[in-house]
Design a protein around this motif. Structure first.
Motif, PDB file in Angstrom:
ATOM      1  N   ILE A  13       0.859  -1.187   0.000  1.00  0.00           N
ATOM      2  CA  ILE A  13       0.000   0.000   0.000  1.00  0.00           C
ATOM      3  C   ILE A  13       0.896   1.238   0.000  1.00  0.00           C
ATOM      4  N   VAL A  14       0.578   2.167  -0.903  1.00  0.00           N
ATOM      5  CA  VAL A  14       1.257   3.460  -0.928  1.00  0.00           C
ATOM      6  C   VAL A  14       0.239   4.517  -0.522  1.00  0.00           C
ATOM      7  N   ILE A  15       0.511   5.204   0.567  1.00  0.00           N
ATOM      8  CA  ILE A  15      -0.342   6.298   1.022  1.00  0.00           C
ATOM      9  C   ILE A  15       0.145   7.571   0.340  1.00  0.00           C
ATOM     10  N   ALA A  53       5.555  -3.823   6.986  1.00  0.00           N
ATOM     11  CA  ALA A  53       6.606  -3.383   6.074  1.00  0.00           C
ATOM     12  C   ALA A  53       6.085  -3.113   4.673  1.00  0.00           C
ATOM     13  N   ASN A  54       4.839  -3.459   4.393  1.00  0.00           N
ATOM     14  CA  ASN A  54       4.254  -3.247   3.072  1.00  0.00           C
ATOM     15  C   ASN A  54       3.413  -1.974   2.990  1.00  0.00           C
ATOM     16  N   LEU A  55       3.530  -1.115   3.980  1.00  0.00           N
ATOM     17  CA  LEU A  55       2.845   0.175   3.981  1.00  0.00           C
ATOM     18  C   LEU A  55       3.892   1.260   3.760  1.00  0.00           C
ATOM     19  N   HIS A  56       3.650   2.129   2.790  1.00  0.00           N
ATOM     20  CA  HIS A  56       4.632   3.136   2.415  1.00  0.00           C
ATOM     21  C   HIS A  56       3.969   4.498   2.271  1.00  0.00           C
ATOM     22  N   LEU A  57       4.778   5.540   2.380  1.00  0.00           N
ATOM     23  CA  LEU A  57       4.301   6.917   2.258  1.00  0.00           C
ATOM     24  C   LEU A  57       4.931   7.568   1.036  1.00  0.00           C
ATOM     25  N   CYS A  58       4.114   8.180   0.196  1.00  0.00           N
ATOM     26  CA  CYS A  58       4.605   8.998  -0.913  1.00  0.00           C
ATOM     27  C   CYS A  58       4.417  10.449  -0.509  1.00  0.00           C
ATOM     28  N   SER A  59       5.512  11.118  -0.239  1.00  0.00           N
ATOM     29  CA  SER A  59       5.464  12.504   0.249  1.00  0.00           C
ATOM     30  C   SER A  59       5.375  13.484  -0.909  1.00  0.00           C
ATOM     31  N   ALA A  60       4.254  13.462  -1.619  1.00  0.00           N
ATOM     32  CA  ALA A  60       4.102  14.293  -2.817  1.00  0.00           C
ATOM     33  C   ALA A  60       4.250  15.781  -2.529  1.00  0.00           C
ATOM     34  N   TRP A  61       3.876  16.200  -1.319  1.00  0.00           N
ATOM     35  CA  TRP A  61       3.962  17.636  -1.013  1.00  0.00           C
ATOM     36  C   TRP A  61       5.394  18.141  -1.046  1.00  0.00           C
ATOM     37  N   ALA A  62       6.354  17.264  -0.792  1.00  0.00           N
ATOM     38  CA  ALA A  62       7.753  17.672  -0.741  1.00  0.00           C
ATOM     39  C   ALA A  62       8.393  17.759  -2.119  1.00  0.00           C
ATOM     40  N   HIS A  63       7.651  17.387  -3.149  1.00  0.00           N
ATOM     41  CA  HIS A  63       8.227  17.331  -4.488  1.00  0.00           C
ATOM     42  C   HIS A  63       7.614  18.342  -5.443  1.00  0.00           C
ATOM     43  N   GLN A  64       6.890  19.300  -4.927  1.00  0.00           N
ATOM     44  CA  GLN A  64       6.218  20.233  -5.809  1.00  0.00           C
ATOM     45  C   GLN A  64       6.653  21.659  -5.582  1.00  0.00           C
ATOM     46  N   SER A  65       6.611  22.394  -6.641  1.00  0.00           N
ATOM     47  CA  SER A  65       6.905  23.812  -6.604  1.00  0.00           C
ATOM     48  C   SER A  65       5.648  24.565  -6.996  1.00  0.00           C
ATOM     49  N   ALA A  66       5.249  25.502  -6.194  1.00  0.00           N
ATOM     50  CA  ALA A  66       4.048  26.288  -6.507  1.00  0.00           C
ATOM     51  C   ALA A  66       4.242  27.089  -7.783  1.00  0.00           C
ATOM     52  N   GLU A  67       5.474  27.407  -8.107  1.00  0.00           N
ATOM     53  CA  GLU A  67       5.736  28.244  -9.275  1.00  0.00           C
ATOM     54  C   GLU A  67       5.667  27.462 -10.578  1.00  0.00           C
ATOM     55  N   ALA A  68       5.699  26.160 -10.506  1.00  0.00           N
ATOM     56  CA  ALA A  68       5.800  25.354 -11.720  1.00  0.00           C
ATOM     57  C   ALA A  68       4.489  24.647 -12.029  1.00  0.00           C
ATOM     58  N   GLY A  69       3.579  25.360 -12.651  1.00  0.00           N
ATOM     59  CA  GLY A  69       2.409  24.701 -13.180  1.00  0.00           C
ATOM     60  C   GLY A  69       1.096  24.989 -12.497  1.00  0.00           C
ATOM     61  N   TRP A  70       1.088  25.744 -11.418  1.00  0.00           N
ATOM     62  CA  TRP A  70      -0.181  26.111 -10.805  1.00  0.00           C
ATOM     63  C   TRP A  70      -0.749  27.296 -11.569  1.00  0.00           C
ATOM     64  N   SER A  71      -2.055  27.350 -11.682  1.00  0.00           N
ATOM     65  CA  SER A  71      -2.701  28.454 -12.401  1.00  0.00           C
ATOM     66  C   SER A  71      -2.456  29.753 -11.652  1.00  0.00           C
ATOM     67  N   THR A  72      -1.980  30.745 -12.368  1.00  0.00           N
ATOM     68  CA  THR A  72      -1.667  32.022 -11.725  1.00  0.00           C
ATOM     69  C   THR A  72      -2.526  33.141 -12.290  1.00  0.00           C
ATOM     70  N   ALA A  73      -2.782  34.091 -11.441  1.00  0.00           N
ATOM     71  CA  ALA A  73      -3.444  35.317 -11.883  1.00  0.00           C
ATOM     72  C   ALA A  73      -2.394  36.188 -12.564  1.00  0.00           C
ATOM     73  N   THR A  74      -2.798  37.195 -13.275  1.00  0.00           N
ATOM     74  CA  THR A  74      -1.852  38.102 -13.921  1.00  0.00           C
ATOM     75  C   THR A  74      -0.970  38.746 -12.866  1.00  0.00           C
TER      76      THR A  74
END
Length: 114
Positions: A13-15, A53-74
């Motif tokens: 399982i990947v959380i 031992a078959n339970l794992h965590l995917c720390s997606a929050w640690a791999h993202q940049s707000a500047e790269a691909g989030w919708s931005t206002a002008t």
């Protein structure tokens, strides 16, 4: 997780611990998200320490940049630095590169676990 373990006791399982971007609009949400992420990390750590031992965590929050691909206002361009200051118009739904960053983290977690 309890129901998955009951039916499939040794399945891997990947959380997915999701994220919100760093932005003025979402910074106020981090107090709540910190508690949620801490709970997720605690659940995974506790269950792994208890022998799952078959339970794992995917720390997606640690791999993202707000500047790269989030919708931005002008934004406003600073002519001295060439940097545009802006806010995110959608702090919930990542797009483009931000979505790719999250998917890369999940793909790496799956590839290393399976």
């Amino acid at each position: 997780m309890d129901e998955i373990r009951r039916v499939l006791p040794v399945v891997k399982i990947v959380i997915w611990a999701t994220m919100i971007p760093v932005d003025a609009a979402s910074d106020g949400e981090w107090a709540e998200w910190r508690a949620i992420l801490a709970s997720i990390v605690n659940i995974v750590s506790t269950r792994r320490a208890a022998g799952d031992a078959n339970l794992h965590l995917c720390s997606a929050w640690a791999h993202q940049s707000a500047e790269a691909g989030w919708s931005t206002a002008t934004g406003t361009l600073d002519p001295a630095t060439g940097v545009t200051s802006t806010t995110l118009s959608d702090i919930v739904h990542p797009g483009d590169v931000a979505r790719e960053q999250a998917n890369e983290a999940l793909a790496a977690a799956i590839a290393n676990i399976i």
